[in-house]
Every structure is written in structure tokens, then in C-alpha cells.
Design a protein around this motif. Structure first.
Motif, PDB file in Angstrom:
ATOM      1  N   VAL A  89       2.090  -2.167 -12.103  1.00 57.19           N
ATOM      2  CA  VAL A  89       3.410  -1.643 -11.711  1.00 57.19           C
ATOM      3  C   VAL A  89       3.787  -2.126 -10.319  1.00 57.19           C
ATOM      4  O   VAL A  89       4.945  -2.473 -10.057  1.00 57.19           O
ATOM      5  CB  VAL A  89       3.404  -0.098 -11.769  1.00 57.19           C
ATOM      6  N   ALA A  90       2.809  -2.185  -9.418  1.00 58.22           N
ATOM      7  CA  ALA A  90       3.082  -2.618  -8.045  1.00 58.22           C
ATOM      8  C   ALA A  90       3.569  -4.056  -7.993  1.00 58.22           C
ATOM      9  O   ALA A  90       4.243  -4.459  -7.033  1.00 58.22           O
ATOM     10  CB  ALA A  90       1.832  -2.455  -7.185  1.00 58.22           C
TER      11      ALA A  90
ATOM     12  N   ARG B  38       9.931  -0.593  -9.688  1.00 58.08           N
ATOM     13  CA  ARG B  38       8.852   0.133  -9.016  1.00 58.08           C
ATOM     14  C   ARG B  38       9.345   1.466  -8.460  1.00 58.08           C
ATOM     15  O   ARG B  38       8.805   2.514  -8.766  1.00 58.08           O
ATOM     16  CB  ARG B  38       8.262  -0.737  -7.899  1.00 58.08           C
ATOM     17  N   TRP B  39      10.381   1.404  -7.652  1.00 54.82           N
ATOM     18  CA  TRP B  39      10.855   2.632  -7.028  1.00 54.82           C
ATOM     19  C   TRP B  39      11.612   3.516  -8.010  1.00 54.82           C
ATOM     20  O   TRP B  39      11.658   4.741  -7.844  1.00 54.82           O
ATOM     21  CB  TRP B  39      11.719   2.300  -5.811  1.00 54.82           C
ATOM     22  N   GLY B  40      12.178   2.894  -9.045  1.00 49.01           N
ATOM     23  CA  GLY B  40      12.800   3.695 -10.098  1.00 49.01           C
ATOM     24  C   GLY B  40      11.784   4.577 -10.800  1.00 49.01           C
ATOM     25  O   GLY B  40      12.062   5.737 -11.138  1.00 49.01           O
ATOM     26  N   LEU B  41      10.572   4.031 -11.004  1.00 53.04           N
ATOM     27  CA  LEU B  41       9.516   4.815 -11.646  1.00 53.04           C
ATOM     28  C   LEU B  41       9.075   5.971 -10.743  1.00 53.04           C
ATOM     29  O   LEU B  41       8.845   7.094 -11.217  1.00 53.04           O
ATOM     30  CB  LEU B  41       8.327   3.909 -11.966  1.00 53.04           C
ATOM     31  N   VAL B  42       8.967   5.722  -9.455  1.00 51.14           N
ATOM     32  CA  VAL B  42       8.598   6.797  -8.512  1.00 51.14           C
ATOM     33  C   VAL B  42       9.648   7.898  -8.540  1.00 51.14           C
ATOM     34  O   VAL B  42       9.324   9.098  -8.612  1.00 51.14           O
ATOM     35  CB  VAL B  42       8.434   6.230  -7.082  1.00 51.14           C
ATOM     36  N   ILE B  43      10.911   7.505  -8.479  1.00 52.41           N
ATOM     37  CA  ILE B  43      12.002   8.492  -8.481  1.00 52.41           C
ATOM     38  C   ILE B  43      12.018   9.273  -9.797  1.00 52.41           C
ATOM     39  O   ILE B  43      12.209  10.494  -9.812  1.00 52.41           O
ATOM     40  CB  ILE B  43      13.357   7.785  -8.243  1.00 52.41           C
ATOM     41  N   LEU B  44      11.788   8.557 -10.919  1.00 53.78           N
ATOM     42  CA  LEU B  44      11.770   9.216 -12.225  1.00 53.78           C
ATOM     43  C   LEU B  44      10.655  10.259 -12.305  1.00 53.78           C
ATOM     44  O   LEU B  44      10.872  11.388 -12.786  1.00 53.78           O
ATOM     45  CB  LEU B  44      11.585   8.167 -13.325  1.00 53.78           C
ATOM     46  N   LEU B  45       9.466   9.909 -11.831  1.00 55.97           N
ATOM     47  CA  LEU B  45       8.354  10.861 -11.838  1.00 55.97           C
ATOM     48  C   LEU B  45       8.647  12.043 -10.913  1.00 55.97           C
ATOM     49  O   LEU B  45       8.354  13.199 -11.260  1.00 55.97           O
ATOM     50  CB  LEU B  45       7.063  10.161 -11.391  1.00 55.97           C
ATOM     51  N   PHE B  46       9.231  11.762  -9.754  1.00 57.81           N
ATOM     52  CA  PHE B  46       9.544  12.839  -8.818  1.00 57.81           C
ATOM     53  C   PHE B  46      10.578  13.788  -9.406  1.00 57.81           C
ATOM     54  O   PHE B  46      10.406  15.020  -9.360  1.00 57.81           O
ATOM     55  CB  PHE B  46      10.049  12.243  -7.502  1.00 57.81           C
ATOM     56  N   VAL B  47      11.644  13.249  -9.964  1.00 58.15           N
ATOM     57  CA  VAL B  47      12.694  14.080 -10.558  1.00 58.15           C
ATOM     58  C   VAL B  47      12.146  14.860 -11.748  1.00 58.15           C
ATOM     59  O   VAL B  47      12.450  16.043 -11.941  1.00 58.15           O
ATOM     60  CB  VAL B  47      13.900  13.216 -10.972  1.00 58.15           C
ATOM     61  N   GLY B  48      11.300  14.189 -12.568  1.00 59.35           N
ATOM     62  CA  GLY B  48      10.698  14.880 -13.708  1.00 59.35           C
ATOM     63  C   GLY B  48       9.814  16.035 -13.270  1.00 59.35           C
ATOM     64  O   GLY B  48       9.807  17.106 -13.901  1.00 59.35           O
TER      65      GLY B  48
ATOM     66  N   ASN C 213       0.823  -1.209   0.000  1.00 65.69           N
ATOM     67  CA  ASN C 213       0.000   0.000   0.000  1.00 65.69           C
ATOM     68  C   ASN C 213       0.855   1.256   0.000  1.00 65.69           C
ATOM     69  O   ASN C 213       0.514   2.251  -0.645  1.00 65.69           O
ATOM     70  CB  ASN C 213      -0.930   0.010   1.218  1.00 65.69           C
ATOM     71  N   LEU C 214       1.951   1.223   0.730  1.00 71.60           N
ATOM     72  CA  LEU C 214       2.836   2.385   0.782  1.00 71.60           C
ATOM     73  C   LEU C 214       3.394   2.685  -0.601  1.00 71.60           C
ATOM     74  O   LEU C 214       3.406   3.847  -1.036  1.00 71.60           O
ATOM     75  CB  LEU C 214       3.979   2.136   1.763  1.00 71.60           C
ATOM     76  N   TYR C 215       3.822   1.639  -1.315  1.00 69.51           N
ATOM     77  CA  TYR C 215       4.370   1.876  -2.653  1.00 69.51           C
ATOM     78  C   TYR C 215       3.281   2.333  -3.621  1.00 69.51           C
ATOM     79  O   TYR C 215       3.436   3.347  -4.320  1.00 69.51           O
ATOM     80  CB  TYR C 215       5.043   0.625  -3.224  1.00 69.51           C
ATOM     81  N   ALA C 216       2.170   1.580  -3.696  1.00 74.17           N
ATOM     82  CA  ALA C 216       1.110   1.909  -4.665  1.00 74.17           C
ATOM     83  C   ALA C 216       0.553   3.306  -4.403  1.00 74.17           C
ATOM     84  O   ALA C 216       0.287   4.066  -5.345  1.00 74.17           O
ATOM     85  CB  ALA C 216      -0.005   0.863  -4.585  1.00 74.17           C
ATOM     86  N   GLY C 217       0.392   3.659  -3.122  1.00 72.51           N
ATOM     87  CA  GLY C 217      -0.107   4.984  -2.793  1.00 72.51           C
ATOM     88  C   GLY C 217       0.874   6.073  -3.168  1.00 72.51           C
ATOM     89  O   GLY C 217       0.498   7.110  -3.723  1.00 72.51           O
TER      90      GLY C 217
END
Length: 465
Positions: A426-427, A434-444, A146-150
Motif C-alpha cells: 500500500v505504501a 494511500r491517504w484515501g485508505l487512511v481517511i477511509l479507515l479513520f472515518v469508518g 515512514n510517516l505514512y506507513a506508520g
């Protein structure tokens, strides 16, 4: 009180004596009065705080038309954040208890938590008690999934708002604020870009709200379902702000259409107009109430009332001509399920949406009509050929960033339209992806977000409603 009366009523035997039947009817009448009082209080508070100024000015204008001059001293109120949302949720809770769809919760804290759950307090979605309360009160611990998907959904929503919606505001706001300075081509583009801005802002905020709920293992209802793939105006509103549409359907449309006056109207209309068109008359009354309510819910202004009536007319006309359209298509051998016809329907619906959102964004009905008049009577592309459109506040680089990100939004939308739950897919991937995608979206978002020098902060757009 409602729950106690329901229990008292249900304790009566099915084959009750005359006195017991009267007692059951008395309980029903008492419950109706309690529900009516609760609804009037909730809606009344909202009406006073949000609409007293609008109705006061409208009343003064009507009286002035008859030569009566009235100086109404209308107080100005500070609107509580999210009042429209939790007012409708409170009404839905009371109505569901009365209809015995929901059992009244004796714990006031649980009801208060349902109404004030922080992710949805600003812009929704409009939740139902049965759907959300169990997970809210369960208090389950956080877990990795849940933490990741959220988190992923929160970052995705923030990217939509900060990269696209806030950037488009630099073009949309100047054009709508000073439409008299621009030709029809620029105004038409502003209407299209505003529709994209509103979608990315509102759906992005919904992604953040649903993502926060997911982190706490609370499943809030989805509020969007790829609305720009719609083939009709009616379908669009089944995909856009879904929870508001369902609220009006359950608590306005059905009660009005099933009321005694509407049933009587249907009976008479069937005799006069036949079984095909007779029931449409009563449906029109109920639909009119829905769209007037929808328009007023969004704001106190003539443009919002027009916005509601605009969709009321389009949906009613669409329902009336649909059988004729089907017969014409069959006569000429047109397959309405093939992609050319569907693409034509979607393009037509997009034009309808762009016009509707133009009025929705305009400062008044008069301004909206004037803007449509400039599009119809002064449409040119000169501002684009000379490059003057790029001086408004939206450069080539901005256009490239928006276009690239909207392509990503389109890909995600197509996948979801084909039944792929993107977030669950994705989850299920390995942790680095998974976390690479989160970091990519955050950096973008940090890199390409619209903020800093040259940009003005943009509050969540639907918070004002």
C-alpha cells in the motif's frame, strides 16, 4: 560489570597456564553470580508486586487443608504499567550480555530508552536490545514514507480494537460474568467471540505500537503471524504473541533442557526408552517450566496455571502421537498436505484455542470448569431461535458490522499468509490511494466504532498482564 569481566576473561591466551585458566574460570563464576543476582532481583520485584497475594492465599489454603489456620496480612501493591514486559526485556538484556550476543552499553540512558520506549511499554512486543537499540539511538529524522506507513498501521490497529474488540465486549462480559444464567450454546458463542475480541484487541494494539515505532523509524518485532491459520496448538503459539514465545524458548526452554540434570536425564532415558522417546522426557521437563511460566506470566490465578498446563499437555501429546498419525495417514493413502486434511486440522485447532481462551477469560478455574460443563451438558440453540441472545447486548447491526470488518481482516491475513507485505504494498501506491485508505479507515472507525451511549470503555486487554 559483566562486560568488564568478559573483557578480562577474553584477554587471556587460548593456551593459558594453569593459573590463567583458573582466572578465566573465576571470571565465569563471578559473571554467573552477577547474572543470577540481576535475574533474581528483576523477577523478584515482579513476583512480589504481582504474585504475593496469590501465593499468600494459596499457602494459607494449603495450610488450612492440614488443619493449620494462618491469617496472612498480605499488602496490596499498585502495579507499575507494563512491569511484566520491561522486566522480561531487562532479563533478556542481561542474559544476552552474559552470553556475548550483545555488547554491554556503557550509556545507561540507551538501556533505559530501550526498556521504556513508549509504544511498547503497555503491551509489548518483547524486543531484543540488538534488534531495537541501534535505530532507537540513531535519532534519524522523520520521513514521508515512514510517516505514512506508520499512520496507516496505527489507524488499522485502532479500527480492529474500536470496531470489533470493544463491540464484542458488550456480549462477552455479561456472559462470562453471569454464566449460570445462560445455556451452553450462548457460552460457546461467548468463548468464540472472546477469542476474536482478544485477537483484535491485542493484535490491534500491536499494530498501533509497531506503527508508532515505524513513524520514528524504529522497527519493533512482529508479534502475530496469522495465528488462526495454524494446524496444531504448537504452531498456534509460534504465530501468537511471537516475542513472548521466543523469550521463553531462549531463556527458559534451552537453559533447562541443556542443564546438567536434564542432560543426565536424557542419557538415562535413551537407554530405557530408546532414541525416539528418551529425549522427550527431558524436553517435557523444559516444556513444563515454559508453560507454567507462561501461565503465571499472564496472571496470578488458578485459571492461568491451568491455561499453561492445558497447552503443555496438548503439545506434549501432539509430539508423542505425531509419528503414529503420519503412519496411519500413509497407510490409508491420505495426503496430509491437501486442503481437506489441512482444513480439518485447522478446525480442530480452533476448537482447542476456543476452549483455552474460555479458561483464560474466566474469573477462576472453577468458573471455567463450570462453563465447559454447561457447554457439554446443557448445549442448546434455543437462545438463538427465540432471539433472546440478541438481548444480551449485541444486536443484529453489531453482528453485521463485526462480520464485514472481520472479512476485511481475513482478506489481509490471507494476503500476508501468501507472502504479500500488505503495508509495503500500500505504501508503494500513489498518494491519493494511500491517504484515501487512511481517511477511509479513520472515518469508518469514527462511524462504526463501539462507543457512546450503551457501550463501556474497554482498556487494552493485555495491559493487565
Amino acid at each position: 560489570m559483566i562486560d568488564a569481566n568478559l573483557e578480562k576473561k577474553n584477554r587471556q591466551p587460548a593456551k593459558a597456564s594453569s593459573g590463567k585458566r583458573e582466572m578465566r574460570e573465576a571470571c565465569k563464576r563471578k559473571n554467573r553470580r552477577i547474572v543470577a543476582g540481576a535475574v533474581v532481583i528483576n523477577i523478584g520485584i515482579l513476583a512480589v508486586l504481582k504474585y504475593s497475594g496469590f501465593f499468600g492465599v494459596s499457602l494459607a489454603s494449603v495450610l488450612a487443608a492440614f488443619g493449620i489456620s494462618v491469617d496472612l496480612a498480605i499488602p496490596s501493591f499498585a502495579l507499575p504499567i507494563g512491569i511484566s514486559f520491561y522486566t522480561l526485556m531487562a532479563v533478556s538484556y542481561v542474559m544476552d550480555v552474559y552470553r556475548e550476543r550483545t555488547k554491554a552499553d556503557k550509556n545507561l540512558g540507551h538501556v533505559a530508552l530501550f526498556l521504556a520506549f513508549f509504544p511498547g511499554i503497555m503491551e509489548g512486543p518483547l524486543s531484543r536490545y540488538n534488534d531495537v537499540a541501534p535505530s532507537l539511538t540513531a535519532g534519524e529524522p522523520l520521513n514521508r514514507k515512514n510517516l505514512y506507513a506508520g499512520t496507516l498501521r496505527i489507524v488499522w490497529g485502532m479500527a480492529k480494537k474500536i470496531i470489533v474488540a470493544d463491540r464484542l465486549n458488550a456480549f462477552v462480559k455479561p456472559v462470562f460474568d453471569n454464566y449460570g444464567s445462560y445455556d451452553g450454546g450462548v457460552i460457546a458463542l461467548a468463548a468464540i467471540l472472546y477469542t476474536i475480541q482478544l485477537y483484535c484487541d491485542f493484535s490491534g494494539t500491536m499494530d498501533v505500537a509497531l506503527g508508532m515505532g515505524r513513524v520514528f523509524n524504529v522497527a519493533l518485532p512482529e508479534n502475530f503471524r496469522q495465528p488462526f491459520f495454524s494446524r496444531t496448538a504448537s504452531e498456534f503459539w509460534q504465530r501468537w504473541h511471537i516475542t513472548l514465545g521466543l523469550w521463553f524458548k531462549d531463556y527458559v526452554y534451552y537453559p533447562v533442557s541443556l542443564s546438567k540434570p536434564c542432560k543426565l536425564l536424557t542419557t538415562k532415558a535413551r537407554k530405557r526408552f530408546g532414541n525416539r522417546y528418551g529425549p522427550l522426557l527431558a524436553s517435557a521437563v523444559a516444556l513444563f517450566c515454559v508453560w507454567i511460566g507462561n501461565g503465571l506470566w499472564h496472571g496470578a490465578g488458578s485459571q492461568y496455571i491451568f491455561f499453561g498446563l492445558y497447552y503443555f499437555v496438548l503439545i506434549m501429546v501432539g509430539g508423542l502421537i505425531e509419528p503414529q498419525c503420519a503412519r496411519v495417514a500413509q497407510h490409508f493413502g491420505i495426503n496430509r498436505d491437501r486442503w481437506p486434511y489441512r482444513a480439518l486440522q485447522t478446525a480442530r485447532t480452533l476448537v482447542i484455542i476456543f476452549i483455552g481462551e474460555l479458561f483464560f477469560r474466566s474469573s477462576s478455574l472453577e468458573a471455567g470448569l463450570a462453563m465447559v460443563g454447561r457447554i457439554a451438558g446443557n448445549f442448546t440453540i434455543e437462545a438463538f431461535t427465540t432471539g433472546s441472545a440478541l438481548q444480551i447486548g449485541f444486536g443484529v447491526g453489531d453482528g453485521i458490522i463485526v462480520a464485514l470488518f472481520m472479512m476485511l481482516v481475513l482478506v489481509v491475513g490471507v494476503a500476508k499468509e501468501r507472502g504479500c507485505n500488505v503495508w509495503e504494498w500500500v505504501a508503494a501506491r500513489r498518494a491519493p490511494m494511500r491517504w484515501g485508505l487512511v481517511i477511509l479507515l479513520f472515518v469508518g472507525t469514527v462511524t462504526f466504532g463501539a462507543y457512546g451511549i450503551g457501550y463501556m470503555p474497554v482498556d487494552p486487554m493485555y495491559a493487565q498482564f
